[in-house]
Design an enzyme around this catalytic site. Structure first.
Site, mmCIF file in Angstrom:
data_model
loop_
_atom_site.group_PDB
_atom_site.id
_atom_site.type_symbol
_atom_site.label_atom_id
_atom_site.label_comp_id
_atom_site.label_asym_id
_atom_site.label_seq_id
_atom_site.Cartn_x
_atom_site.Cartn_y
_atom_site.Cartn_z
ATOM 1 N N SER A 316 0.522 -1.172 0.020
ATOM 2 C CA SER A 316 0.230 0.133 0.366
ATOM 3 C C SER A 316 0.985 0.943 -0.063
ATOM 4 O O SER A 316 1.351 1.475 -1.006
ATOM 5 C CB SER A 316 -1.488 0.028 1.254
ATOM 6 O OG SER A 316 -2.259 0.921 1.067
ATOM 7 N N ASP A 327 10.039 4.612 -9.987
ATOM 8 C CA ASP A 327 10.758 5.194 -11.165
ATOM 9 C C ASP A 327 10.837 6.571 -11.429
ATOM 10 O O ASP A 327 11.507 6.883 -13.062
ATOM 11 C CB ASP A 327 8.780 5.888 -10.981
ATOM 12 C CG ASP A 327 7.821 4.575 -12.024
ATOM 13 O OD1 ASP A 327 7.845 2.775 -11.642
ATOM 14 O OD2 ASP A 327 6.677 5.283 -12.044
ATOM 15 N N LYS A 341 -0.811 -4.113 -3.168
ATOM 16 C CA LYS A 341 -1.841 -3.101 -3.426
ATOM 17 C C LYS A 341 -2.347 -2.496 -3.795
ATOM 18 O O LYS A 341 -1.645 -1.068 -3.222
ATOM 19 C CB LYS A 341 -2.074 -3.152 -1.520
ATOM 20 C CG LYS A 341 -3.526 -2.735 -1.202
ATOM 21 C CD LYS A 341 -3.682 -2.821 0.526
ATOM 22 C CE LYS A 341 -4.965 -1.590 1.418
ATOM 23 N NZ LYS A 341 -5.972 -0.504 0.201
#
Length: 416
Positions: A316, A327, A341
């Site tokens: 999460s 990224d 999640k």
């Protein structure tokens, strides 16, 4: 038993959740934050009406408009005239929600909702452990320092077989947590199984002051910051304090292993400290509406090389932070694939002092990656999901992180 088959739904017996307005007011609020007195709906309605109201809210709020490709309208009249008691309503609502085939949307009866709101706004008294379900057994995942649990000699891996003589077999984590909590200075007796040996531990419950961030310096020049949970409103403050404690280091290890998530805004706040500009996370609501949460350009991002430690219990909010740093090539991820999640929930109070936790959105990493049920693959896969022996030479994930940051060429390549 395979590690991946563990139920990594770790609940803190002693977590107090408070929203920190001072630190997080700049960010869009996508989670629910509440005052205990305001959130509890004390209106009393008939059980049949409670079912109908729950149906209506899910029909309107659930993130997937087809409600998992079914005719949701059929549930509206499915139990017409059949719901007479609160138990009838609970069973009917649970059955209806089960048709979504999604683990995070759930109905909370009055007792469960009371526990939630108490955790949010009240003092918590307990013993200082985090527990989880391991193949149906209630196991201690973490013992908090300077708590009754530590003083009594409880250890990670201890299995709780009984609480005050009540067998925990068949109980879920929430039920056991409720038994462990209690009034300050009251005594709770735990029956523990350790290495096939039965132990009896009597502990006096105390107010637990939860610290979600720990910091230290390793190898004389590497800052080490462990974020245990994103649930607390004090997490941003604690993280800033940890950065201050490690300010004289030339690189940083962020340890998110075992961190099952918490408040989205906490993850955004911390990610923003490392990212110059651009999207931190995209929230995709019903019917495809997208809200991009951007880095705040007025903040000066940290330039130190970073390694992030993750494992199968990093979920999460942990994945929002680690996904953003990966990224943007702002950190090297080391460990095991994260939990996966990628959904956002909202708590809605219902009459009769009940509530429902509804999945209202999904999120994407800055590169547009949907990690739900997939997780984030680390740059370097090493160790196992429960390699949590911090500051130990046996912790090969931590040792790998230090090796990377001790590599001068690697550090030069990571800096920006």
């Amino acid at each position: 038993m395979k590690k991946k088959q563990l139920l990594i739904f770790i609940l803190s017996v002693l977590i107090l959740v408070i929203f920190n307005k001072l630190f997080l007011s700049a960010f869009t609020k996508t989670n629910a934050y509440f005052n205990r007195q305001e959130i509890i709906n004390k209106e009393q309605i008939a059980p049949q009406k409670l079912f109908e109201k729950t149906w209506k809210i899910i029909n309107k709020e659930y993130y997937e408009p087809s409600l998992n490709h079914q005719d949701w309208s059929r549930w509206k009249t499915h139990y017409q005239g059949k719901i007479k008691t609160q138990d009838d309503a609970r069973v009917a609502i649970d059955t209806m929600i089960a048709s979504l085939d999604e683990p995070y949307t759930r109905f909370m009866p009055a007792k469960d909702f009371e526990d939630l709101t108490t955790s949010i706004s009240s003092k918590i008294y307990g013993i200082g452990v985090n527990i989880y379900s391991n193949s149906g057994k209630i196991e201690i995942f973490n013992v908090m320092p300077s708590t009754p649990a530590e003083f009594a000699g409880l250890k990670q891996g201890d299995i709780i077989t009984a609480v005050d003589g009540k067998d925990t077999n068949g109980m879920n984590v929430s039920e056991v947590a409720t038994l462990v909590r209690g009034p300050e200075n009251s005594v709770v007796e735990l029956t523990i199984l350790r290495n096939n040996k039965k132990l009896i531990k009597k502990l006096k419950r105390k107010e637990i002051k939860i610290k979600t961030v720990k910091s230290s310096i390793v190898d004389n020049h590497i800052g080490y910051i462990q974020i245990i949970s994103f649930m607390s409103g004090s997490t941003p403050n604690e993280f800033v304090e940890a950065l201050e404690n490690t300010k004289n280091t030339d690189s940083l290890i962020l340890d998110l292993r075992g961190n099952t998530g918490g408040l989205l805004d906490n993850a955004i706040f911390i990610a923003d400290m490392f990212i110059d500009n651009g999207t931190i996370v995209d929230i995709i609501y019903r019917n495809g509406y997208k809200k991009s949460i951007m880095a705040q350009e007025e903040l000066l991002p940290l330039k130190k090389p970073v390694v992030v430690l993750v494992n199968g219990a990093s979920a999460s909010a942990s994945e929002i932070l680690s996904g953003a740093l990966k990224d943007y090539h702002r950190a090297t991820l080391v460990g095991r694939k994260t939990f996966g999640k990628g959904l956002v929930q909202k708590v809605v109070p219902l009459p009769n002092q009940t509530g429902v936790n509804i999945t209202i959105a999904r999120y994407l990493t800055p590169n547009g990656t949907d990690i739900n049920k997939l997780g984030i693959k680390p740059d370097i896969e090493i160790g196992n999901d429960f390699e949590l022996l911090i500051d130990s030479k046996k912790d090969i994930q931590l040792e790998k992180a230090k090796d990377i940051l001790n590599d001068k060429d690697r550090i030069g390549a990571v800096k920006n």
